[in-house]
Design a protein around this motif. Structure first.
Motif, PDB file in Angstrom:
ATOM      1  N   UNK A   4      29.667 106.090  41.371  1.00  0.00           N
ATOM      2  CA  UNK A   4      28.349 106.211  42.006  1.00  0.00           C
ATOM      3  C   UNK A   4      27.512 104.937  41.897  1.00  0.00           C
ATOM      4  N   UNK A   5      27.671 104.173  40.825  1.00  0.00           N
ATOM      5  CA  UNK A   5      26.919 102.926  40.684  1.00  0.00           C
ATOM      6  C   UNK A   5      27.380 101.902  41.710  1.00  0.00           C
ATOM      7  N   UNK A   6      28.674 101.919  42.011  1.00  0.00           N
ATOM      8  CA  UNK A   6      29.201 101.031  43.040  1.00  0.00           C
ATOM      9  C   UNK A   6      28.597 101.394  44.394  1.00  0.00           C
ATOM     10  N   UNK A   7      28.562 102.670  44.704  1.00  0.00           N
ATOM     11  CA  UNK A   7      27.983 103.127  45.982  1.00  0.00           C
ATOM     12  C   UNK A   7      26.506 102.761  46.070  1.00  0.00           C
ATOM     13  N   UNK A   8      25.773 102.943  44.980  1.00  0.00           N
ATOM     14  CA  UNK A   8      24.346 102.605  44.972  1.00  0.00           C
ATOM     15  C   UNK A   8      24.144 101.111  45.189  1.00  0.00           C
ATOM     16  N   UNK A   9      24.977 100.303  44.570  1.00  0.00           N
ATOM     17  CA  UNK A   9      24.864  98.845  44.733  1.00  0.00           C
ATOM     18  C   UNK A   9      25.121  98.455  46.178  1.00  0.00           C
ATOM     19  N   UNK A  10      26.161  99.019  46.769  1.00  0.00           N
ATOM     20  CA  UNK A  10      26.485  98.708  48.164  1.00  0.00           C
ATOM     21  C   UNK A  10      25.325  99.121  49.083  1.00  0.00           C
ATOM     22  N   UNK A  11      24.745 100.294  48.829  1.00  0.00           N
ATOM     23  CA  UNK A  11      23.611 100.755  49.635  1.00  0.00           C
ATOM     24  C   UNK A  11      22.397  99.852  49.440  1.00  0.00           C
ATOM     25  N   UNK A  12      22.158  99.421  48.215  1.00  0.00           N
ATOM     26  CA  UNK A  12      21.013  98.560  47.930  1.00  0.00           C
ATOM     27  C   UNK A  12      21.156  97.208  48.631  1.00  0.00           C
ATOM     28  N   UNK A  13      22.361  96.660  48.635  1.00  0.00           N
ATOM     29  CA  UNK A  13      22.590  95.385  49.322  1.00  0.00           C
ATOM     30  C   UNK A  13      22.398  95.567  50.824  1.00  0.00           C
ATOM     31  N   UNK A  14      22.909  96.651  51.361  1.00  0.00           N
ATOM     32  CA  UNK A  14      22.722  96.915  52.792  1.00  0.00           C
ATOM     33  C   UNK A  14      21.244  97.082  53.137  1.00  0.00           C
ATOM     34  N   UNK A  15      20.487  97.725  52.259  1.00  0.00           N
ATOM     35  CA  UNK A  15      19.042  97.882  52.484  1.00  0.00           C
ATOM     36  C   UNK A  15      18.334  96.532  52.450  1.00  0.00           C
ATOM     37  N   UNK A  16      18.753  95.666  51.529  1.00  0.00           N
ATOM     38  CA  UNK A  16      18.151  94.328  51.437  1.00  0.00           C
ATOM     39  C   UNK A  16      18.465  93.515  52.691  1.00  0.00           C
ATOM     40  N   UNK A  17      19.702  93.627  53.168  1.00  0.00           N
ATOM     41  CA  UNK A  17      20.073  92.914  54.391  1.00  0.00           C
ATOM     42  C   UNK A  17      19.278  93.437  55.582  1.00  0.00           C
ATOM     43  N   UNK A  18      19.082  94.733  55.627  1.00  0.00           N
ATOM     44  CA  UNK A  18      18.310  95.324  56.720  1.00  0.00           C
ATOM     45  C   UNK A  18      16.849  94.888  56.643  1.00  0.00           C
ATOM     46  N   UNK A  52      32.117  93.788  44.445  1.00  0.00           N
ATOM     47  CA  UNK A  52      30.724  93.554  44.065  1.00  0.00           C
ATOM     48  C   UNK A  52      30.388  92.063  44.125  1.00  0.00           C
ATOM     49  N   UNK A  53      31.336  91.202  43.786  1.00  0.00           N
ATOM     50  CA  UNK A  53      31.096  89.759  43.900  1.00  0.00           C
ATOM     51  C   UNK A  53      30.874  89.376  45.361  1.00  0.00           C
ATOM     52  N   UNK A  54      31.600  90.023  46.258  1.00  0.00           N
ATOM     53  CA  UNK A  54      31.405  89.777  47.688  1.00  0.00           C
ATOM     54  C   UNK A  54      30.008  90.221  48.105  1.00  0.00           C
ATOM     55  N   UNK A  55      29.585  91.372  47.613  1.00  0.00           N
ATOM     56  CA  UNK A  55      28.231  91.849  47.925  1.00  0.00           C
ATOM     57  C   UNK A  55      27.181  90.899  47.364  1.00  0.00           C
ATOM     58  N   UNK A  56      27.439  90.365  46.161  1.00  0.00           N
ATOM     59  CA  UNK A  56      26.505  89.410  45.550  1.00  0.00           C
ATOM     60  C   UNK A  56      26.400  88.156  46.412  1.00  0.00           C
ATOM     61  N   UNK A  57      27.522  87.704  46.946  1.00  0.00           N
ATOM     62  CA  UNK A  57      27.511  86.535  47.817  1.00  0.00           C
ATOM     63  C   UNK A  57      26.673  86.806  49.069  1.00  0.00           C
ATOM     64  N   UNK A  58      26.813  88.009  49.633  1.00  0.00           N
ATOM     65  CA  UNK A  58      26.012  88.378  50.796  1.00  0.00           C
ATOM     66  C   UNK A  58      24.535  88.389  50.454  1.00  0.00           C
ATOM     67  N   UNK A  59      24.211  88.902  49.277  1.00  0.00           N
ATOM     68  CA  UNK A  59      22.822  88.967  48.837  1.00  0.00           C
ATOM     69  C   UNK A  59      22.254  87.565  48.636  1.00  0.00           C
ATOM     70  N   UNK A  60      23.074  86.657  48.127  1.00  0.00           N
ATOM     71  CA  UNK A  60      22.623  85.276  47.889  1.00  0.00           C
ATOM     72  C   UNK A  60      22.278  84.541  49.175  1.00  0.00           C
TER      73      UNK A  60
END
Length: 62
Positions: A4-18, A52-60
């Motif tokens: 569930x923490x992985x899913x929340x992180x992915x959703x949070x990154x998607x929300x930040x991108x949006x 998650x590292x890929x998501x971090x790169x997207x966030x950066x």
């Protein structure tokens, strides 16, 4: 993934991108996503950590 923490992180990154795309409050959403990524990383397996590292790169890039 069943983590569930992985899913929340992915959703949070998607929300930040949006938020960035819509000109919203990017700072708050990026901060939330960073916290979610940190929690998820500490509680994930190797495959999830790679994603998650890929998501971090997207966030950066925001």
């Amino acid at each position: 993934m069943s983590n569930p923490l992985f899913r929340q992180a992915r959703q949070a990154v998607n929300s930040a991108k949006q938020a960035a795309a819509e000109g919203g409050n990017t700072e708050a959403s990026v901060s939330k996503a960073k916290n979610a990524l940190s929690s998820a990383y500490a509680n994930s397996n190797v495959d999830e950590q790679r994603q998650l590292r890929t998501l971090q790169d997207e966030l950066n890039t925001l």
